[in-house]
Scaffold this motif. Structure first.
Motif, mmCIF file in Angstrom:
data_model
loop_
_atom_site.group_PDB
_atom_site.id
_atom_site.type_symbol
_atom_site.label_atom_id
_atom_site.label_comp_id
_atom_site.label_asym_id
_atom_site.label_seq_id
_atom_site.Cartn_x
_atom_site.Cartn_y
_atom_site.Cartn_z
ATOM 1 N N ALA A 196 1.004 -1.088 -0.102
ATOM 2 C CA ALA A 196 0.069 -0.001 0.187
ATOM 3 C C ALA A 196 0.823 1.298 0.144
ATOM 4 O O ALA A 196 0.588 2.238 -0.858
ATOM 5 C CB ALA A 196 -0.870 0.045 1.115
ATOM 6 N N TYR A 197 1.928 1.279 0.677
ATOM 7 C CA TYR A 197 2.813 2.400 0.856
ATOM 8 C C TYR A 197 3.634 2.645 -0.677
ATOM 9 O O TYR A 197 3.676 3.474 -1.133
ATOM 10 C CB TYR A 197 4.078 2.214 1.783
ATOM 11 N N ALA A 198 3.943 1.213 -1.222
ATOM 12 C CA ALA A 198 4.496 1.490 -2.584
ATOM 13 C C ALA A 198 3.471 2.157 -3.502
ATOM 14 O O ALA A 198 4.109 2.857 -4.339
ATOM 15 C CB ALA A 198 4.937 -0.023 -2.875
ATOM 16 N N LEU A 199 2.383 1.598 -3.529
ATOM 17 C CA LEU A 199 1.403 1.911 -4.487
ATOM 18 C C LEU A 199 1.193 3.756 -4.303
ATOM 19 O O LEU A 199 1.340 4.323 -5.367
ATOM 20 C CB LEU A 199 -0.025 1.447 -4.228
ATOM 21 N N ALA A 200 1.239 3.963 -3.315
ATOM 22 C CA ALA A 200 1.136 5.585 -3.076
ATOM 23 C C ALA A 200 2.396 6.095 -3.452
ATOM 24 O O ALA A 200 2.288 7.356 -4.076
ATOM 25 C CB ALA A 200 0.663 6.115 -1.539
ATOM 26 N N GLU A 201 3.447 5.706 -3.137
ATOM 27 C CA GLU A 201 4.564 6.385 -3.391
ATOM 28 C C GLU A 201 4.873 6.272 -4.795
ATOM 29 O O GLU A 201 5.265 7.158 -5.573
ATOM 30 C CB GLU A 201 5.850 5.572 -2.774
ATOM 31 N N ALA A 202 4.619 5.260 -5.611
ATOM 32 C CA ALA A 202 4.727 5.042 -7.049
ATOM 33 C C ALA A 202 3.804 6.195 -7.559
ATOM 34 O O ALA A 202 4.480 6.820 -8.587
ATOM 35 C CB ALA A 202 4.078 3.553 -7.601
ATOM 36 N N VAL A 203 2.651 6.400 -7.326
ATOM 37 C CA VAL A 203 1.803 7.689 -7.934
ATOM 38 C C VAL A 203 2.418 9.026 -7.590
ATOM 39 O O VAL A 203 2.785 9.640 -8.376
ATOM 40 C CB VAL A 203 0.602 7.612 -7.425
ATOM 41 N N GLY A 204 2.854 8.971 -6.146
ATOM 42 C CA GLY A 204 3.760 10.267 -6.062
ATOM 43 C C GLY A 204 4.773 10.674 -6.832
ATOM 44 O O GLY A 204 5.364 11.582 -7.100
ATOM 45 N N ARG A 205 5.639 9.402 -7.392
ATOM 46 C CA ARG A 205 6.722 9.657 -7.997
ATOM 47 C C ARG A 205 6.499 9.933 -9.545
ATOM 48 O O ARG A 205 7.418 10.381 -10.211
ATOM 49 C CB ARG A 205 7.768 8.451 -7.946
ATOM 50 N N ALA A 206 5.471 9.876 -10.082
ATOM 51 C CA ALA A 206 5.007 10.033 -11.323
ATOM 52 C C ALA A 206 4.887 11.457 -11.640
ATOM 53 O O ALA A 206 4.894 12.440 -10.743
ATOM 54 C CB ALA A 206 3.652 9.488 -11.741
#
Lengths: 288, 288
Positions: A196-206
């Motif tokens: 869940a953290y990874a998913l949020a962070e992936a979007v944030g890095r986009a």
């Protein structure tokens, strides 16, 4: 037959500790419930809500004379707290905790407590994204699983006492090896939190990540809800169960690679097979 | 000023289509709402619940005389349906859809419809894991975003008509290029769905996977809730937006690799930094 608990000390009157106090008081599981925490406002709320009979910010005072001491604090805080209170607690007090990682916590508690036989690890699998005394609920443990993790050192009487406490809350108790508990929780809790953290962070890095999140619907919010938890708390849990969590994360990563491969090759059949298999693992939509 | 809709035909009276019918009737957004679906039981429920004025299982009959035809069906069903109904619909009927992937759907609809100027793609970002007419809600679109994806071919009057319809439901409309819509949705919806499926499948692939799931708490269930959706529907959405979704999935996979690396090396600082950054992307716990 297990003797009733005269005085129950709960260190950390948050969602879990506060709910335990509330249930213990309302169901007469203990003669007196003493709450302890560092924040006076939260303790005052706990008193107002009737979660505890009395409260103190002084942990050495709070545990004095208690028959059972419950550490309802983050996993990483358990061992230091146990060391701090060991010489103030009654010599026959049973120490327990509610941490979601058990082997390192129980090992450390056994080392810190005067009598390792009187240490009983427990993990009630109940929660919510809400925190603090105000989130406490009298029904939080009803029908929830509570895993007890005795070791070779655990005294049967101490285990029976903690088992009776959790059964009294309405939880379904079972006994399990601490390492086995941690392996299971890596799959169903620790790795999912990391995902869940990874998913949020992936979007944030986009590119324009923060703008993207304005378009998130309820699905994204559900999927990342557990990543709203305290980063330091989850840092400690993940590190405390690093090997098993890494194994589970690598498994999720492998499935993602399979999905990407199916998308890249337009392989509708493999994609459907994978989604169908995944779907079949889960409860149906009319279940919680 | 946009002329009111005399007859609104909704093909697919599920959560979205049914809610649109309910709101259109209760707020007078159309003179008559005609529902169409393949399942008689669902149509009967829609009539009972007042989601539509009348209903038919015959799509060619349902769209006859409609001023606006809404395709509220899975993305992959839109183009075949448009081709099927094109010659039965009124020549000046406006065709719209609600699919969560827009470029391929809108392109196909423009090709299938007699007048491509009368095709307006729309995507109300509202949903629930519940499905069917019985899940319809009069407040589903209140304050939700609805993205309209006109193209160079779209007639301004047709766009204005669909925009007025969605504004009338309480949705916040905005216009966006279809490809841009699909890029955004890949990040906030399509890839997250794939991640949720991957998480469920990873646990299932573990030794004793099904037994593990008995220990799943509310966090795991939240995180995988969107993987309870129809595998064929999501197969089609993911394939229809394969490139952007793959990019977003690879980004999640990269973050997972970072997390695994931090765990493998016991790098508490990097781990905390990553979790903190991820957490900061998300709403707070007191927000929905």
């Amino acid at each position: 037959v297990t003797a009733p608990i005269g005085r129950l000390a709960i260190v950390g009157v948050g969602l879990i500790g506060g709910s335990l106090g509330l249930v213990a008081r309302s169901r007469g599981l203990a003669g007196e419930v003493v709450g302890c925490g560092r924040g006076r406002a939260n303790l005052d709320a706990a008193l107002d809500l009737g979660l505890v009979d009395r409260a103190s910010t002084d942990v050495t005072e709070a545990v004095r004379g208690a028959d059972v001491v419950v550490l309802a604090v983050p996993a990483a805080s358990c061992a230091p707290l146990a060391a701090e209170i060991a010489r103030y607690a009654s010599p026959d007090a049973v120490l327990t905790d509610v941490a979601s990682v058990k082997l390192p916590v129980v090992t450390a508690l056994e080392a810190a407590w005067p009598d390792p036989g009187r240490v009983v690890g427990a993990h009630p699998i109940a929660g919510s994204h809400r925190t603090g005394a105000r989130a406490a609920s009298a029904t939080l443990f009803d029908g929830a699983r509570c895993i007890l993790t005795p070791t070779a050192a655990t005294a049967p009487a101490a285990l029976a006492r903690i088992e009776a406490l959790w059964r009294g809350t309405g939880a379904l108790t079972e006994r399990m090896d601490p390492a086995r508990h941690d392996d299971i929780l890596a799959w169903v809790s620790h790795a999912p939190h990391a995902v869940a953290y990874a998913l949020a962070e992936a979007v944030g890095r986009a590119e324009a990540g923060d703008a993207l999140l304005a378009y998130a619907g309820s699905g994204f919010l559900d999927t990342t809800r557990i990543a709203r938890g305290s980063p330091t708390l989850w840092r400690d849990v993940l590190l405390a169960n690093a090997t098993a969590t890494s194994t589970a994360l690598a498994a999720s990563r492998a499935v993602l690679a399979d999905l990407e491969h199916a998308l890249a090759t337009g392989d509708a059949e493999s994609l459907e097979r994978l989604l169908t298999a995944a779907r079949a693992r889960l409860p149906r939509n009319d279940e919680p």
